[in-house]
Design an enzyme around this catalytic site. Structure first.
Site, PDB file in Angstrom:
ATOM      1  N   LYS A 130       3.028  -1.620   5.878  1.00  0.00           N
ATOM      2  CA  LYS A 130       2.585  -0.358   5.253  1.00  0.00           C
ATOM      3  C   LYS A 130       3.692   0.164   4.356  1.00  0.00           C
ATOM      4  CE  LYS A 130       2.344   4.298   7.348  1.00  0.00           C
ATOM      5  NZ  LYS A 130       1.818   5.011   8.537  1.00  0.00           N
ATOM      6  N   LYS A 135       5.139   3.202   1.992  1.00  0.00           N
ATOM      7  CA  LYS A 135       5.038   4.616   1.639  1.00  0.00           C
ATOM      8  C   LYS A 135       5.040   4.716   0.122  1.00  0.00           C
ATOM      9  CE  LYS A 135       5.193   6.650   5.697  1.00  0.00           C
ATOM     10  NZ  LYS A 135       4.190   7.612   6.168  1.00  0.00           N
ATOM     11  N   ASP A 147      -4.947  10.378   8.369  1.00  0.00           N
ATOM     12  CA  ASP A 147      -3.891  10.645   9.359  1.00  0.00           C
ATOM     13  C   ASP A 147      -3.830  12.172   9.516  1.00  0.00           C
ATOM     14  OD1 ASP A 147      -1.414  11.223  10.550  1.00  0.00           O
ATOM     15  OD2 ASP A 147      -0.260   9.777   9.413  1.00  0.00           O
ATOM     16  N   GLY A 206       2.800   6.503  14.161  1.00  0.00           N
ATOM     17  CA  GLY A 206       4.098   6.808  14.755  1.00  0.00           C
ATOM     18  C   GLY A 206       4.792   7.907  13.978  1.00  0.00           C
ATOM     19  N   ASP A 225       0.640   4.456   2.333  1.00  0.00           N
ATOM     20  CA  ASP A 225       0.520   5.792   2.923  1.00  0.00           C
ATOM     21  C   ASP A 225       1.139   6.791   1.961  1.00  0.00           C
ATOM     22  OD1 ASP A 225       0.337   8.039   4.486  1.00  0.00           O
ATOM     23  OD2 ASP A 225       1.509   7.256   6.166  1.00  0.00           O
ATOM     24  N   GLU A 282      -3.865   5.183   3.205  1.00  0.00           N
ATOM     25  CA  GLU A 282      -3.697   6.228   4.222  1.00  0.00           C
ATOM     26  C   GLU A 282      -3.404   7.574   3.574  1.00  0.00           C
ATOM     27  OE1 GLU A 282      -0.980   4.965   7.283  1.00  0.00           O
ATOM     28  OE2 GLU A 282      -0.741   6.985   8.104  1.00  0.00           O
ATOM     29  N   SER A 290       6.082   0.335   9.078  1.00  0.00           N
ATOM     30  CA  SER A 290       5.944   1.352   8.048  1.00  0.00           C
ATOM     31  C   SER A 290       7.263   1.383   7.287  1.00  0.00           C
ATOM     32  CB  SER A 290       5.662   2.705   8.722  1.00  0.00           C
ATOM     33  OG  SER A 290       5.658   3.730   7.758  1.00  0.00           O
ATOM     34  N   LYS A 311      -2.558   9.747  16.235  1.00  0.00           N
ATOM     35  CA  LYS A 311      -1.229  10.050  16.788  1.00  0.00           C
ATOM     36  C   LYS A 311      -1.487  11.019  17.922  1.00  0.00           C
ATOM     37  CE  LYS A 311       1.351   9.450  12.480  1.00  0.00           C
ATOM     38  NZ  LYS A 311       1.847  10.139  11.262  1.00  0.00           N
TER      39      LYS A 311
HETATM   40  O1  OSB Z   1       2.472   9.377   7.955  1.00  0.00           O
HETATM   41  O2  OSB Z   1       2.567   7.946   9.486  1.00  0.00           O
HETATM   42  C1  OSB Z   1       3.121   8.819   8.810  1.00  0.00           C
HETATM   43  C2  OSB Z   1       6.826   8.966   9.728  1.00  0.00           C
HETATM   44  C3  OSB Z   1       7.063  10.315   9.612  1.00  0.00           C
HETATM   45  C4  OSB Z   1       6.042  11.147   9.215  1.00  0.00           C
HETATM   46  C5  OSB Z   1       4.780  10.631   8.925  1.00  0.00           C
HETATM   47  C6  OSB Z   1       4.528   9.284   9.062  1.00  0.00           C
HETATM   48  C7  OSB Z   1       5.576   8.435   9.428  1.00  0.00           C
HETATM   49  C8  OSB Z   1       5.450   6.988   9.516  1.00  0.00           C
HETATM   50  C9  OSB Z   1       6.439   6.277  10.415  1.00  0.00           C
HETATM   51  O3  OSB Z   1       4.698   6.325   8.849  1.00  0.00           O
HETATM   52  C10 OSB Z   1       5.799   5.405  11.412  1.00  0.00           C
HETATM   53  C11 OSB Z   1       6.847   4.929  12.393  1.00  0.00           C
HETATM   54  O4  OSB Z   1       7.501   3.943  12.080  1.00  0.00           O
HETATM   55  O5  OSB Z   1       7.032   5.572  13.450  1.00  0.00           O
HETATM   56 MG    MG Z   2       0.573   8.533   7.799  1.00  0.00          MG
END
Ligand code: OSB
Ligand code: MG
Length: 379
Positions: free
Chosen positions: A172, A174, A249, A301, A199, A224, A147, A273
């Site tokens: 992924k 952001k 999510d 995560g 995401d 996402e 991510s 999660k």
């Molecule tokens: O939306 O998945 C998410 C991190 C912090 C808050 C939300 C998210 C995330 C990640 C990080 O996408 C995933 C990771 O590398 O742990």
């Molecule tokens: Mg997410």
């Protein structure tokens, strides 16, 4: 009969005591998502004790309510005032019994998950089994992607290419309004054959159809959480207008949410999660509901330390985790972790820690140095 069913009649496990530490780990690089930037990972670490065994879990609530409503302060105070008195000094034969104790209280999945997850670790250790075998997991290593936080286009293209070359099985990105179609187009052009996803962490609305159609043309695995964190209806409307799968999510907090999202075609993939949905029992129910409808899941995560990361890896061994998860190498996040073992990915696969429970042990010296406060619960 699964290992867990075989052991449900086993001797009850007595929770002698519990403590919670507030831990602060510096992040090697800041992590930016549509709602803000994290410079450090702050989390509550719960320790349950039974005889000479300890079970561990970390909470996924953030200092401020910008991912979901729960906060560290809120979840720890609920733990202290209400939840801990209900389980400390009591015995439970299995996680289902513990779950019954927490059931009367609404919501607060992140606070409840800490307790349930630490109990699973403790329970598995008492039975001398790896957590994955009690959960019904089937693999020794799990597929993972990365991510990538929000950054400018050239830096993101470099990072995406680098992680693709390392063998990560999905990249992924952001995104946020104003930082979406051009960014993803640049990455898609640089690594045409990579499995890519985006995401948005709930940053868009149905008024953003131009962006959604732009993303829809880029061959993504899924988009996402594009819309509001608490919405299912608008996601169903959006899914009817685009061909790319939506992956929820934030919107999936319970098995009932998963069922409704699938029935209304608001989602075609689910990010599970364990901390967001209240623990492993809820995670496994969501996993099974999805499997019954041929909806693949993957493990999300929250920049976890080695404790949460080990939990995520065990969960990811269940058979319907058919898409790569977000549990990438711990060394991407931290110079030093609070566990002794290294959780590192090799060509897109994260090995499952062997040994009883979550299979990792605390590096007490380092943990001490990054602990801001320690509190004995229920005293
Ligand atoms: O939306 O998945 C998410 C991190 C912090 C808050 C939300 C998210 C995330 C990640 C990080 O996408 C995933 C990771 O590398 O742990
Ligand atoms: Mg997410």
């Amino acid at each position: 009969m699964t290992e867990a069913q075989e052991h449900t009649g086993a001797e009850a496990l007595h929770i002698d005591s519990a403590s919670v530490r507030l831990v602060r780990l510096p992040l090697l690089t800041p992590f930016t998502i549509s709602s803000g930037t994290a410079y450090e990972k702050v989390f509550p670490l719960l320790i349950l004790r039974s005889g000479d065994l300890e079970g561990y879990a970390e909470g996924v609530a953030d200092p401020t309510p910008d991912y979901l409503e729960e906060t560290i302060t809120g979840s720890v105070s609920l733990l202290r005032e209400t939840l801990a008195p209900s389980f400390i000094g009591r015995s439970f034969r299995n996680p289902e019994e513990l779950e019954q104790t927490l059931l009367p209280w609404r919501g607060n999945q992140m606070a409840k998950a800490m307790i349930e997850m630490a109990f699973w670790d403790l329970w598995a250790k008492s039975l001398r089994l790896p957590l994955k075998s009690l959960l019904g997991g089937v693999s020794d290593a799990v597929d993972v992607g990365v991510s990538l936080g929000i950054d400018d286009i050239p830096a993101t293209v470099d990072k995406a290419r680098h992680h693709h070359e390392l063998g990560y099985k999905r990249i992924k990105l952001k995104i946020k309004p104003g930082h979406d179609v051009a960014l993803v187009t640049a990455v898609r052009t640089a690594i045409p054959d990579a499995a890519l996803s985006v995401d948005a962490n709930a940053a868009y609305t149905l008024a953003d159809m131009r962006v959604m159609h732009g993303l829809d043309a880029l061959g993504l695995e899924y988009i996402e959480q594009p819309l509001a964190h608490d919405d299912l209806f608008d996601h169903a409307v959006l899914q009817s207008r685009i061909k790319t799968a939506i992956c929820l999510d934030e919107s999936i907090r319970s098995p009932a949410d998963a069922r409704k999202a699938i029935q209304t075609d608001a989602t075609r993939v689910i990010n599970i999660k364990v901390g967001r949905v209240g623990g492993y029992l809820a995670s496994r129910r969501i996993h099974d509901i999805c499997a019954a409808s041929s909806v693949p899941v993957w493990c999300g995560g929250m920049l976890e330390s080695g404790i949460g990361r080990a939990h995520n890896i065990h969960l990811s061994t269940l058979s319907n985790f058919r898409k790569p998860g977000d549990t990438s190498s711990a060394s991407r996040y931290f110079k030093r972790d609070i566990i002794c073992e290294k959780l590192e990915v090799e060509t897109g696969r994260m090995p499952v820690p062997a040994g009883p429970g979550i299979g990792v042990s605390l590096d007490w010296d380092y943990l001490e140095s990054v602990t801001m406060s320690t509190e004995e619960l229920g005293t």
